[in-house]
Structure formats: C-alpha cells, structure tokens
Design an enzyme around this catalytic site. Sequence first.
Site, PDB file in Angstrom:
ATOM      1  CG  ASP A 162      -1.745   1.147   1.454  1.00 42.72           C
ATOM      2  OD1 ASP A 162      -2.224   1.703   0.447  1.00 42.72           O
ATOM      3  OD2 ASP A 162      -1.954   1.532   2.623  1.00 42.72           O
TER       4      ASP A 162
ATOM      5  CG  ASP B 136      -2.116   7.986   1.997  1.00 49.87           C
ATOM      6  OD1 ASP B 136      -1.094   8.599   2.350  1.00 49.87           O
ATOM      7  OD2 ASP B 136      -3.252   8.487   2.036  1.00 49.87           O
TER       8      ASP B 136
ATOM      9  CG  ASP C 280      -2.172   2.566   6.458  1.00 49.89           C
ATOM     10  OD1 ASP C 280      -2.499   2.060   5.355  1.00 49.89           O
ATOM     11  OD2 ASP C 280      -2.536   3.692   6.824  1.00 49.89           O
TER      12      ASP C 280
HETATM   13 MG   LIG Z   1      -2.960   3.032   3.480  1.00 46.99          MG
END
Ligand SMILES: [Mg+2]
Length: 283
Positions: free
Chosen positions: A24, A26, A219
Amino acid sequence: MTAGGSGRPRLDRFASAGALWIVDLDGVIWLSGEPIGDVSGAVADLRGAGVTVAFVTNNSAPTTDELLDRIDRVGIRASAEHLVSSAEAAASLLQPGESACVLGDQGLLDALTARGVEVRPRGGAAGVVGWSRSFDFDRLAAVATTARHSGILIGTNEDPTHPTPGGLLPGAGSLLAAVATASGVEPRVAGKPHRPMVELLRHRFHLGPDGPPTLVVGDQPETDGRLADALTTPFALVDSGVTRPGTVVGDVPVAVRTADFVHLVADALDGRWAARHDDRQLS
Ligand SMILES: [Mg+2]
C-alpha cells in the site's frame, strides 16, 4: 517450505528471492507525500534480495504517471506494470466498447479509456464514481440518473474520508453514498478489499497455487488486511498510518506487525522471520 513437520509454511519464504510484496502507498510508503523513513533504501534492499515489489492504492484520482512521479519523488523507481489502482479495478467491471457516465478525476477517466470504455456526459452502461473535487449537483444528477436507468453503479472505493495535513476530507465513499442514495442502486465497489481488485491482482501477478509467495503490506486492517485474506496471503501491518501503535486490531488476521515499512523490511531480511510460521496470526 515447511518446518518441524508442522505443515505450516515458514514466514521467511516471503522474504526470499521470487517472492512478491504488494505494498500500500498511503500510510506505508508516505504520509502526505513525505516518505516514512528510508523507504527507498528498504525497497532497494528487498529488490536486492530478489523480491518483486508492487504498489497498490485505492486512490483513483491521480493518473498512472502522476502516481509514478510521486513514487519517484520518495526515491523509488517503479513501472506501471507494478502499480495497481482502484481506477483500474473499477474499469475491469466494464467491457471494452461499453460506455459510462463518470464522476471522477483523470486517473479514473484514463483507466476507463485504456479499457476501451467510452466516457459520456450522461447515459451509458453504468454510473461510475471515484474521488473528485469537481463534485456538484449536475454531476450527481447525471451519474445517478445513469445508474438508475442502467441498474449499475460502480465505485472505485468506499473510504468515507481520507487524511490530509489539514484533517479529514470527504473520501470517494462519501460521494458514492450520495449517488447510491439518489439512484437507489446498490454500488459495486472495486478497490481493496473487494473482488474486482482481488481478481485484478491475481491476474496481473499470476497469483495462486503455482504463483509467487505473496505478502500484503498495509496500514489498514479493514482494507489491506481483508485484501490479504481474500488473496489467502499473509498480512503485514505497519503502525505508521491509520493504525497507531498499541491499537487493538479486530478479527483480521495479522502475520507480522511493525512500526513501519523500514522496520518490516529489516526484520524480514535480517532473518528474524526464520523461526516463524505463516499461520497468519500474531504469535
Ligand atoms: Mg494506506
């Protein structure tokens, strides 16, 4: 590779030559465009060990070139074949030659055009919604009317908000909710962790029983973790984005949890995974 006759594959096979990491962007590689530590060094170390690194994002607004440029600005060279966005996943739900009425930015428009889908100001086989600042009543009306008539509403993703330095702003999910309400059509969501993205990744990277050992890094347990679950791969959670250190994670399986991507890569390549098993849960 198994250990001790347990039948459970060892986790270090995901840090060996031939493995694939689906990472991922961001909250893992950057926060507000700023790199989270020496991510370029970490990616270089992984590649040096023979691991393929691919990037996946639910952000449908930027074009592929803009995303590659952002990745380049944190010191990582990547190619379009190793970058997958929810815009492509949304486009995969339509067939070449079909047309669609779209609320979205250039990244989504490019993905639809590349798929051979004609973007129309109104009408077509589906209403398609991605994140955009150019959201107004006329666009809402056009996309909702198209969705009501065609019975098909496609959303790139359903994130209700997205983080910015100035706080949370409405995400694509908020715009999609408006169109869904106005049209009365249940949306089909394309991005992580939904099936179109799962199928796109499977196809792009030849995932499956004969495919590469694959690890998903993210995240957000609800999107990245559930994507890993759908791909039946282990999930590595980093505490550098939406999930903060010490936060209790719900029922999403987490194989490895570290402060950030740099620590994750260091642990993986320093052999600290050697005794651990891919049981997809924290021990
Ligand atoms: Mg993310």
